[in-house]
Structures are given as structure tokens and as C-alpha cells.
Scaffold this active site. Structure first.
Site, short mmCIF file in Angstrom:
data_model
loop_
_atom_site.label_atom_id
_atom_site.label_comp_id
_atom_site.label_asym_id
_atom_site.label_seq_id
_atom_site.Cartn_x
_atom_site.Cartn_y
_atom_site.Cartn_z
N GLU A 37 4.30 5.86 -5.78
CA GLU A 37 5.50 5.11 -6.19
C GLU A 37 6.14 5.76 -7.41
O GLU A 37 5.44 6.33 -8.25
CB GLU A 37 5.11 3.66 -6.54
CG GLU A 37 4.68 2.86 -5.33
CD GLU A 37 4.38 1.41 -5.64
OE1 GLU A 37 4.70 0.94 -6.76
OE2 GLU A 37 3.82 0.74 -4.77
N SER A 53 -0.85 -2.46 -0.40
CA SER A 53 -0.59 -3.86 -0.02
C SER A 53 -1.85 -4.51 0.50
O SER A 53 -1.91 -5.73 0.66
CB SER A 53 0.53 -3.93 1.02
OG SER A 53 0.27 -3.04 2.10
N GLU A 80 12.52 1.13 -0.74
CA GLU A 80 12.15 -0.29 -0.61
C GLU A 80 13.16 -1.18 -1.32
O GLU A 80 13.47 -0.98 -2.51
CB GLU A 80 10.74 -0.51 -1.18
CG GLU A 80 10.31 -1.99 -1.08
CD GLU A 80 8.83 -2.24 -1.26
OE1 GLU A 80 8.04 -1.27 -1.35
OE2 GLU A 80 8.45 -3.43 -1.30
O1 KIV Z 1 1.55 -0.66 0.20
C1 KIV Z 1 2.42 -0.76 1.09
O2 KIV Z 1 2.25 -1.47 2.09
C2 KIV Z 1 3.67 -0.02 0.91
C3 KIV Z 1 4.77 -0.27 1.91
C4 KIV Z 1 5.44 -1.54 1.58
C5 KIV Z 1 5.71 0.86 1.98
O3 KIV Z 1 3.79 0.71 -0.01
#
Ligand code: KIV
Length: 282
Positions: free
Chosen positions: A117, A47, A184
Site C-alpha cells: 500500500e 483483509s 481503491e
Molecule cells: O487486503 C485486501 O483484501 C486488499 C484488497 C482490498 C485490494 O488489499
């Protein structure tokens, strides 16, 4: 304050004993604050692409960016378990390179574990990484790296068939040896069913209160990311507003001459100044 380093076993053992906490961090100062607050796990999330680097998609960051941020964050952490989020290119584009890339998070960035993921070859890749002795956190439900294949950024597992698929993914990842699982954007009842079926802890984001723990993107919960706020986010502070006000005040004070004041200024002894003035050097 407890200064024990959190281990993967601590995370596993927390199941049915206490709620787990996780937040993202991408740099030294924020990782240090989150660690000092006693959060169990710090995720150096991809993120970072959206909230720090101003990119549209998490698929736009690679190993170079992720290692750079993971190194900075883990340098600050004394207690929390640090988890490096594997970027899209490192295991989905390049499954055969995935073990090498996971190992770089451990060796170079000093992370304690990695997160992957769910994707088509998730089980093969996860199996190989775990076989190499690296702790893996799974991530199912809405998986942003492949959101286009899931119909966009939408809640997942909303019908019985889709929920059944999520339950199977969760059980398969647990069987392979994942130590924990992010859920999620999953309906709370489905997250609860998965949580009850698993022996490993579930960490929810938009998955309700029935999970074993919760994670949020720190920039969301601190009010630092203004582009959009998902419904599942609770803003605990509005840092954007506070920073904006502080910067405006700084500007005003520089323009008016109120800053720097005496206490921000260095001085020289008067006699040295007189000596200087007496010299014919200008
Ligand atoms: O990249 C991220 O921040 C995440 C979280 C939303 C779990 O994968």
C-alpha cells in the site's frame, strides 16, 4: 480449461486487450475454487485480519499470519498469479526489513508477487524490492493500513489537488517498475484518467468500470462477512445464510436421530458379531 500458469507478463499484456479479474483468498479450499473458476490473480490480502481473524484493523496482522495464509492458498493454486499482501509491520514500521520480508512471500509462501500500500516511504521501499527481482503490485487511493491518516475509510481523490497527487503516485510507481496498480475507493472519472495515463493495468475496487480489471474481497462477494458491506461490493451469493441453514438442519437431524443414516454408517458381518457375543469377554 486452460491450465497455463498466469505470469506477470500476461497481466501486463492484458492492458487494452481484456479485463483482468482478481479475488482474495486466505486458505486452500477457497483458493482452489477461485483458481478453478479461471480468475487471473489471487491476492492473499491483509483483509484476512477483518474477514477471517475477527480483528478491527489490517494493521493487526503481521508476517507470521500472512505467511501462514499465503502458504495455504498458494498450495491450492495451479493457474492464477498469487500475490502476497505485505502487512503493515513488514515494510511501513520496518522499511529496512522490507526486501527480506518480500522475499519470504516468494521463497516460503511460493507467491509470485507482492502488493504494497502507498505510504510516505513507498517509493524507496518499492524500488528496493523491485531491485531484488520481486514483482510488485502497487495500491493507492484508500489504503486501509493508513486510513487514519486519510481521514478514515473515505473515497480518495475527490478534489483536483488530491486527484493530482494520486495521478503522480500512480505514474511514479509505474516508473519504478510495478507491474500493476490497485485503485481503491477513487471516483470513477479519476480512475479512468489514471488508467489511460498508465501503461500498466489498474485493478479497481470501488473505482468504477473504467479500470483494466476488478478485485473484491471474496468473503464480501460470497456473503460470508456480515459485519459490514462497503457500497462497492456486489454480493453474488449469500453463503452466511446457506451455512446457517445447513448447520441448523444438522443440529435438528442429530437431535431427532435422522443423522447418521445407514449410508453414513459402517457395519460388521453378523457372524463376527455372533462370535463376539459367544465369547465370554463381555
Ligand atoms: O487486503 C485486501 O483484501 C486488499 C484488497 C482490498 C485490494 O488489499
Amino acid at each position: 480449461m486452460d491450465t497455463q500458469k498466469v505470469t506477470v507478463s500476461d497481466i501486463r499484456n492484458a492492458k487494452n486487450n481484456r479485463k483482468l479479474t482478481m479475488l482474495t483468498a486466505y486458505d486452500y479450499p477457497l483458493a482452489s475454487l477461485i483458481d478453478r473458476a479461471g480468475i487471473d490473480m489471487i491476492l492473499v490480502g491483509d483483509s484476512v485480519a477483518n474477514v477471517v481473524l475477527g480483528l478491527e484493523s489490517t494493521t493487526q496482522v503481521g508476517m507470521h499470519e500472512m505467511l501462514h495464509h499465503a502458504k495455504a492458498a498458494s498450495r491450492a493454486v495451479k493457474n492464477a498469479l498469487v500475490i502476497g499482501d505485505m502487512p503493515y509491520e513488514s515494510y511501513q514500521v520496518n522499511p529496512h526489513e522490507s526486501v527480506k520480508n518480500a522475499q519470504r512471500f516468494i521463497d516460503e509462501a511460493k507467491c509470485d508477487a507482492v502488493k504494497l500500500e502507498w505510504f510516505d516511504q513507498c517509493l524507496e521501499v518499492t524500488k528496493e524490492i523491485i531491485k531484488a527481482g520481486i514483482s510488485v503490485m502497487g495500491h493507492i487511493g484508500l489504503t486501509p493500513q493508513t486510513a487514519d491518516k486519510l481521514g478514515g475509510f473515505k473515497v480518495q481523490g475527490k478534489d483536483a489537488e488530491a486527484a493530482q497527487r494520486l495521478i503522480k503516485q500512480a505514474l511514479d510507481l509505474e516508473k519504478l517498475g510495478c507491474f500493476s496498480l490497485v485503485l481503491e475507493c477513487v471516483p470513477d472519472k479519476i480512475a479512468e484518467i489514471i488508467t489511460k495515463k498508465l501503461k500498466i493495468p489498474t485493478i479497481g475496487i470501488g473505482a468504477g468500470a473504467g479500470c483494466d480489471g476488478q478485485v473484491l474481497v471474496s468473503y464480501d462477494m460470497l456473503g460470508l462477512f456480515e459485519r459490514f458491506t462497503p457500497r462497492f461490493v456486489k454480493k453474488y451469493v449469500n453463503l452466511s445464510e446457506q451455512i446457517l441453514n445447513a448447520v441448523k438442519t444438522y443440529k435438528q437431524e442429530v437431535v431427532s436421530g435422522a443423522f447418521p443414516a445407514k449410508e453414513h454408517t459402517f457395519s460388521i458381518k453378523e457372524e463376527e458379531l455372533e462370535k463376539l457375543k459367544g465369547e465370554k469377554n463381555g
